[in-house]
Write a protein that holds these residues in place. Structure first.
Motif, PDB file in Angstrom:
ATOM      1  N   GLY A  17      14.774 -30.375  -8.198  1.00  0.00           N
ATOM      2  CA  GLY A  17      16.120 -30.258  -8.069  1.00  0.00           C
ATOM      3  C   GLY A  17      16.304 -30.849  -6.490  1.00  0.00           C
ATOM      4  N   LYS A  18      15.284 -31.429  -5.797  1.00  0.00           N
ATOM      5  CA  LYS A  18      15.265 -31.647  -4.480  1.00  0.00           C
ATOM      6  C   LYS A  18      16.371 -32.581  -4.190  1.00  0.00           C
ATOM      7  CE  LYS A  18      11.181 -33.440  -4.031  1.00  0.00           C
ATOM      8  NZ  LYS A  18      10.587 -33.600  -5.480  1.00  0.00           N
ATOM      9  N   THR A  19      16.637 -33.782  -4.844  1.00  0.00           N
ATOM     10  CA  THR A  19      17.709 -34.681  -4.598  1.00  0.00           C
ATOM     11  C   THR A  19      19.171 -33.801  -4.482  1.00  0.00           C
ATOM     12  OG1 THR A  19      16.442 -36.254  -5.351  1.00  0.00           O
ATOM     13  CG2 THR A  19      18.636 -36.772  -4.842  1.00  0.00           C
ATOM     14  N   ASP A  35      16.054 -39.529   0.570  1.00  0.00           N
ATOM     15  CA  ASP A  35      15.428 -39.383  -0.490  1.00  0.00           C
ATOM     16  C   ASP A  35      14.077 -40.216  -0.306  1.00  0.00           C
ATOM     17  OD1 ASP A  35      14.296 -39.575  -3.064  1.00  0.00           O
ATOM     18  OD2 ASP A  35      15.739 -40.392  -4.017  1.00  0.00           O
ATOM     19  N   THR A  36      13.108 -39.802   0.185  1.00  0.00           N
ATOM     20  CA  THR A  36      11.828 -40.603   0.431  1.00  0.00           C
ATOM     21  C   THR A  36      11.146 -41.164  -0.977  1.00  0.00           C
ATOM     22  OG1 THR A  36      10.329 -38.989   0.808  1.00  0.00           O
ATOM     23  CG2 THR A  36      11.734 -39.693   2.557  1.00  0.00           C
ATOM     24  N   GLY A  37      11.234 -40.278  -1.939  1.00  0.00           N
ATOM     25  CA  GLY A  37      10.736 -40.854  -3.392  1.00  0.00           C
ATOM     26  C   GLY A  37      11.453 -42.254  -3.760  1.00  0.00           C
ATOM     27  N   ALA A  38      12.494 -42.423  -3.207  1.00  0.00           N
ATOM     28  CA  ALA A  38      13.186 -43.793  -3.401  1.00  0.00           C
ATOM     29  C   ALA A  38      12.549 -44.904  -2.995  1.00  0.00           C
ATOM     30  CB  ALA A  38      14.743 -43.732  -3.176  1.00  0.00           C
ATOM     31  N   LEU A  39      11.886 -44.517  -1.622  1.00  0.00           N
ATOM     32  CA  LEU A  39      11.129 -45.465  -1.030  1.00  0.00           C
ATOM     33  C   LEU A  39       9.874 -46.043  -1.955  1.00  0.00           C
ATOM     34  CD1 LEU A  39      11.488 -44.618   2.655  1.00  0.00           C
ATOM     35  CD2 LEU A  39      12.792 -46.260   1.435  1.00  0.00           C
ATOM     36  N   ARG A  99       4.707 -45.408 -11.985  1.00  0.00           N
ATOM     37  CA  ARG A  99       3.995 -46.469 -11.130  1.00  0.00           C
ATOM     38  C   ARG A  99       4.213 -46.023  -9.716  1.00  0.00           C
ATOM     39  NH1 ARG A  99       2.437 -52.085 -11.090  1.00  0.00           N
ATOM     40  NH2 ARG A  99       3.166 -53.031  -9.200  1.00  0.00           N
ATOM     41  N   ALA A 100       5.339 -45.512  -9.445  1.00  0.00           N
ATOM     42  CA  ALA A 100       5.683 -45.102  -8.017  1.00  0.00           C
ATOM     43  C   ALA A 100       4.505 -43.753  -7.663  1.00  0.00           C
ATOM     44  CB  ALA A 100       6.840 -44.276  -7.843  1.00  0.00           C
ATOM     45  N   SER A 101       4.172 -42.831  -8.631  1.00  0.00           N
ATOM     46  CA  SER A 101       3.329 -41.687  -8.242  1.00  0.00           C
ATOM     47  C   SER A 101       1.839 -42.647  -8.076  1.00  0.00           C
ATOM     48  CB  SER A 101       3.259 -40.922  -9.685  1.00  0.00           C
ATOM     49  OG  SER A 101       2.128 -39.883  -9.426  1.00  0.00           O
ATOM     50  N   LEU A 116       8.294 -46.580   8.429  1.00  0.00           N
ATOM     51  CA  LEU A 116       9.721 -46.356   8.200  1.00  0.00           C
ATOM     52  C   LEU A 116      10.453 -45.068   8.075  1.00  0.00           C
ATOM     53  CD1 LEU A 116      12.114 -48.272   6.960  1.00  0.00           C
ATOM     54  CD2 LEU A 116      10.742 -48.021   4.735  1.00  0.00           C
ATOM     55  N   GLN A 117       9.462 -44.009   7.580  1.00  0.00           N
ATOM     56  CA  GLN A 117      10.345 -42.677   7.465  1.00  0.00           C
ATOM     57  C   GLN A 117      10.661 -42.184   8.883  1.00  0.00           C
ATOM     58  OE1 GLN A 117       8.795 -40.838   3.715  1.00  0.00           O
ATOM     59  NE2 GLN A 117       7.287 -41.972   4.576  1.00  0.00           N
ATOM     60  N   ARG A 118       9.368 -42.307   9.803  1.00  0.00           N
ATOM     61  CA  ARG A 118       9.660 -41.762  11.037  1.00  0.00           C
ATOM     62  C   ARG A 118      10.572 -42.615  11.771  1.00  0.00           C
ATOM     63  NH1 ARG A 118       3.105 -40.948  12.096  1.00  0.00           N
ATOM     64  NH2 ARG A 118       3.138 -38.899  10.959  1.00  0.00           N
ATOM     65  N   ASP A 132       5.367 -34.908   1.039  1.00  0.00           N
ATOM     66  CA  ASP A 132       4.580 -34.726   2.586  1.00  0.00           C
ATOM     67  C   ASP A 132       5.344 -34.720   3.693  1.00  0.00           C
ATOM     68  OD1 ASP A 132       5.311 -37.531   2.287  1.00  0.00           O
ATOM     69  OD2 ASP A 132       3.428 -38.065   3.182  1.00  0.00           O
ATOM     70  N   MET A 133       6.732 -34.337   3.566  1.00  0.00           N
ATOM     71  CA  MET A 133       7.652 -34.619   4.535  1.00  0.00           C
ATOM     72  C   MET A 133       7.100 -33.524   6.017  1.00  0.00           C
ATOM     73  SD  MET A 133       8.880 -37.106   3.711  1.00  0.00           S
ATOM     74  CE  MET A 133       9.761 -37.659   5.005  1.00  0.00           C
ATOM     75  N   GLY A 134       7.193 -32.382   5.364  1.00  0.00           N
ATOM     76  CA  GLY A 134       6.928 -31.229   6.221  1.00  0.00           C
ATOM     77  C   GLY A 134       5.361 -31.288   6.715  1.00  0.00           C
TER      78      GLY A 134
END
Ligand code: DC
Length: 225
Positions: A17-19, A35-39, A99-101, A116-118, A132-134
Motif C-alpha cells: 500500500g506504499k503508493t 513513486d520510485t518503482g515507476a522508474l 521484468r522491473a524486479s 536521478l532519484q537524488r 531502498d530509499m531509506g
C-alpha cells in the motif's frame, strides 16, 4: 504545519500500500510524492521495447543513456513520461512488474536511477516510496518508514488493482508473482529490500489506510526543526 522541509522515505514489499499511503501522506503535509518503482518499471518497459533481454546488463546500461524518464504532476496524479510519451498505464502490467524486479538487480540500472532519484530529492519536501530509499538513496532522510503487510493481504490488494485495470488474471498467479518478487527484491546483492535501522515499522495488515496515514502524520509532525 511542518517546521522544515523534510525528506521522508517509505520502503516496503510489493502490495503493502506504499503508493496510496505516500500519496495521502504527501497531500496531508503539502509535499510532493515520488513513486520510485515507476522508474524501474519505466526502464523495464523501454528496454523491452528495444528487444533487450532482462539479463543483458551491457545492453541495458547502453540503453539507459538514451532513456529520458520524467514525472509530471497532473491534477492528483503523478504521471511518468518517457520522452513525450505518457507510459504511466503501460508500466502497471504484471509482466512489467516481473521484468522491473529483474532489471532492478542490475548495477547499471541502480546507479543510473540513483543519480536521478537524488536529483529529485534536492528540492526536499518530498515523500519517496520504494525499496531502498531509506537504506541507500537517502540514508540521511529525516523520517523513514517501513510499511509491511501479510502476504495474502498484499496479494489480494494487487489482485484487485489488476482486475480494476481489466487484466485477466487469477489470484494464485498474483500471489505467486508477489512471492517471487519479494524473494528477488530481498535477496539481490545490491540494495536489497530491508528496513533501515532507524525506520519506523508500520504493519498495515489490520489497519485501515487512514489509520496508517494518521500514524505517519503524527510521526512526521513530531520532528523538531
Ligand atoms: O514498487 P513497485 O512494485 O512499482 O516496484 C517495481 C520493482 O522495482 C520492484 O519489484 C523492485 C524495484 N524497485 C527497486 O528495486 N527499488 C526501488 N526503490 C523501487 C522499486
Amino acid at each position: 504545519m511542518l517546521k522544515k522541509e523534510l525528506v521522508i522515505t517509505i520502503d516496503g514489499p510489493s502490495g503493502a500500500g506504499k503508493t496510496t499511503v505516500s500519496k495521502m501522506l504527501a497531500a496531508r503535509i503539502g509535499y510532493r510524492y515520488i513513486d520510485t518503482g515507476a522508474l524501474y518499471r519505466g526502464i523495464a518497459l523501454e528496454t523491452q521495447r528495444q528487444g533487450i533481454s532482462a539479463d543483458d546488463e551491457d545492453a541495458i546500461a547502453l540503453a539507459c543513456k538514451s532513456i529520458d524518464l520524467r514525472f509530471r504532476i497532473e491534477g492528483d496524479d503523478l504521471r511518468l513520461f518517457s520522452g513525450d510519451r505518457d507510459i504511466s498505464d503501460m508500466i502497471r502490467s504484471s509482466q512489467i512488474s516481473m521484468r522491473a524486479s529483474k532489471v532492478s538487480a542490475l548495477g547499471a540500472v541502480r546507479s543510473f536511477l540513483t543519480v536521478l532519484q537524488r536529483r529529485l530529492g534536492e528540492e526536499r519536501a518530498v515523500v519517496f516510496e520504494g525499496r531502498d530509499m531509506g537504506t541507500v538513496i537517502f540514508p540521511e532522510a529525516d523520517v523513514k518508514f517501513f510499511l509491511d503487510a501479510d502476504t495474502d493481504i498484499r496479494a489480494e490488494r494487487r489482485y484487485l488493482e489488476l482486475k480494476a485495470r481489466g487484466d485477466d488474471i487469477d489470484f494464485d498467479r498474483v500471489r505467486r508473482d508477489i512471492v517471487v518478487r519479494d524473494t528477488n527484491d530481498s535477496n539481490r546483492k545490491l540494495a536489497p529490500l530491508k528496513p533501515a535501522e532507524d525506520a519506523v515499522h508500520v504493519d498495515a495488515s489490520h489497519m485501515g489506510i487512514e489509520d496508517v496515514v494518521d500514524k505517519m502524520v503524527a510521526v512526521v509532525t513530531s520532528i523538531r526543526p
